[in-house]
Motif scaffolding. Sequence first.
Motif, mmCIF file in Angstrom:
data_model
loop_
_atom_site.group_PDB
_atom_site.id
_atom_site.type_symbol
_atom_site.label_atom_id
_atom_site.label_comp_id
_atom_site.label_asym_id
_atom_site.label_seq_id
_atom_site.Cartn_x
_atom_site.Cartn_y
_atom_site.Cartn_z
ATOM 1 N N TYR B 37 0.753 -1.087 -0.302
ATOM 2 C CA TYR B 37 0.035 0.144 0.282
ATOM 3 C C TYR B 37 0.940 1.138 -0.297
ATOM 4 O O TYR B 37 1.696 1.058 0.425
ATOM 5 C CB TYR B 37 -1.134 0.004 1.114
ATOM 6 C CG TYR B 37 -1.826 -1.114 2.150
ATOM 7 C CD1 TYR B 37 -1.686 -2.632 2.052
ATOM 8 C CD2 TYR B 37 -2.718 -1.243 0.912
ATOM 9 C CE1 TYR B 37 -2.050 -3.052 2.033
ATOM 10 C CE2 TYR B 37 -3.857 -2.363 0.937
ATOM 11 C CZ TYR B 37 -3.795 -3.859 1.484
ATOM 12 O OH TYR B 37 -4.616 -4.423 1.907
ATOM 13 N N HIS B 39 0.153 5.359 0.804
ATOM 14 C CA HIS B 39 0.279 6.154 2.174
ATOM 15 C C HIS B 39 0.704 7.736 2.089
ATOM 16 O O HIS B 39 1.454 7.612 2.416
ATOM 17 C CB HIS B 39 0.033 5.799 3.371
ATOM 18 C CG HIS B 39 -1.279 6.657 4.302
ATOM 19 N ND1 HIS B 39 -1.081 5.953 5.580
ATOM 20 C CD2 HIS B 39 -2.488 7.071 4.256
ATOM 21 C CE1 HIS B 39 -1.617 7.180 6.619
ATOM 22 N NE2 HIS B 39 -2.675 7.552 5.206
ATOM 23 N N GLY B 42 -2.940 12.821 5.196
ATOM 24 C CA GLY B 42 -3.851 13.235 4.406
ATOM 25 C C GLY B 42 -4.282 12.973 3.597
ATOM 26 O O GLY B 42 -6.395 13.146 3.584
ATOM 27 N N GLN B 43 -4.391 10.968 3.096
ATOM 28 C CA GLN B 43 -4.849 10.699 1.990
ATOM 29 C C GLN B 43 -5.077 9.345 2.676
ATOM 30 O O GLN B 43 -4.677 8.734 3.492
ATOM 31 C CB GLN B 43 -4.185 10.766 1.134
ATOM 32 C CG GLN B 43 -4.070 12.129 0.194
ATOM 33 C CD GLN B 43 -3.266 12.117 -1.277
ATOM 34 O OE1 GLN B 43 -3.388 10.735 -1.308
ATOM 35 N NE2 GLN B 43 -2.370 12.975 -1.705
ATOM 36 N N ALA B 44 -6.315 9.075 1.866
ATOM 37 C CA ALA B 44 -6.710 7.117 2.154
ATOM 38 C C ALA B 44 -5.476 6.138 1.744
ATOM 39 O O ALA B 44 -4.924 6.009 1.033
ATOM 40 C CB ALA B 44 -8.205 7.217 1.671
ATOM 41 N N PRO B 45 -4.785 5.759 1.967
ATOM 42 C CA PRO B 45 -3.436 4.730 2.039
ATOM 43 C C PRO B 45 -4.647 3.762 0.851
ATOM 44 O O PRO B 45 -5.927 3.607 0.531
ATOM 45 C CB PRO B 45 -3.628 3.309 3.145
ATOM 46 C CG PRO B 45 -4.063 4.499 3.841
ATOM 47 C CD PRO B 45 -5.269 5.864 3.780
ATOM 48 N N LEU B 47 -3.975 0.670 -2.391
ATOM 49 C CA LEU B 47 -3.840 -0.178 -2.807
ATOM 50 C C LEU B 47 -2.024 -0.173 -4.152
ATOM 51 O O LEU B 47 -3.454 0.192 -4.553
ATOM 52 C CB LEU B 47 -4.768 -1.823 -2.676
ATOM 53 C CG LEU B 47 -4.178 -2.953 -3.251
ATOM 54 C CD1 LEU B 47 -3.357 -3.764 -2.531
ATOM 55 C CD2 LEU B 47 -5.905 -3.745 -4.162
ATOM 56 N N GLN B 101 5.678 -1.800 9.010
ATOM 57 C CA GLN B 101 5.655 -0.973 10.014
ATOM 58 C C GLN B 101 5.983 0.491 8.643
ATOM 59 O O GLN B 101 5.840 1.642 9.270
ATOM 60 C CB GLN B 101 6.906 -0.723 10.985
ATOM 61 C CG GLN B 101 8.976 -0.157 10.484
ATOM 62 C CD GLN B 101 8.906 -1.714 9.916
ATOM 63 O OE1 GLN B 101 8.582 -2.733 9.537
ATOM 64 N NE2 GLN B 101 11.088 -0.918 9.649
#
Lengths: 119, 108
Positions: B37, B39, B42-45, B47, B101
């Motif tokens: 993913y 990321h 401020g944004q959605a992760p 895929l 992580q």
Amino acid sequence: EVQLVQSGAEVKKPGESLKISCQASGYSFISYWIGWVRQMPGKDLEWMGIIYPADSDTKYSPSFQGQVTISADKSINTAYLQWTSLRASDTAIYYCVRRMTGYFFFDYWGLGTLVTVSS
Amino acid sequence: EVVLTQSPGILSLSPGERATLSCRASQIVSNNFLAWYQHKRGQAPRLLIYGASSRATGIPDRFSGSGSGTDFTLTISRLEPEDFAVYCCQQYASSPYTFGQGTKLEIK
């Protein structure tokens, strides 16, 4: 376009209850599992659990079983994550996720809801 | 529980360079059930990769995934300015479905 719109940030005190939401759009809500992923400050993402809105079948990660409740209201295409008694350690960002059919990875994510628990 | 260790923690590169990110599992990830993913703050992760090497819908072909067993790699062939973000791997072979992580890819 698939969208997962999450409720806004919350500030709560220890012992309080909370229910956050995730409204889905752009796809058939009852056809996909939807769930939650936690990210505590400075920590890894953690899968919490998922629900199948068509029949409310729910699966939890062992770490979160009994600690939270995941539910869904298919009439309004919304999933929920609920606590009955918050702890400071629940402070985190909670992401709503849609599970890819047949597999446990997540093809769509919400922006996240920041939950802060502090006295 | 499968522990995923990503390296490096921070990768400093310039646009146009090649990025190689590693994800190592504490035990074999069966069926290569590994996802990556992206990321951004401020944004959605988003895929990027599933099944270790399959690109998700709409992902540019400069992103590629490889590996099997316990060692997996995400490669970005030529970095674009919008590629600087945090990258995270996830195994979905066995519950609980765990994440690494993260590797922060920053502009040099």
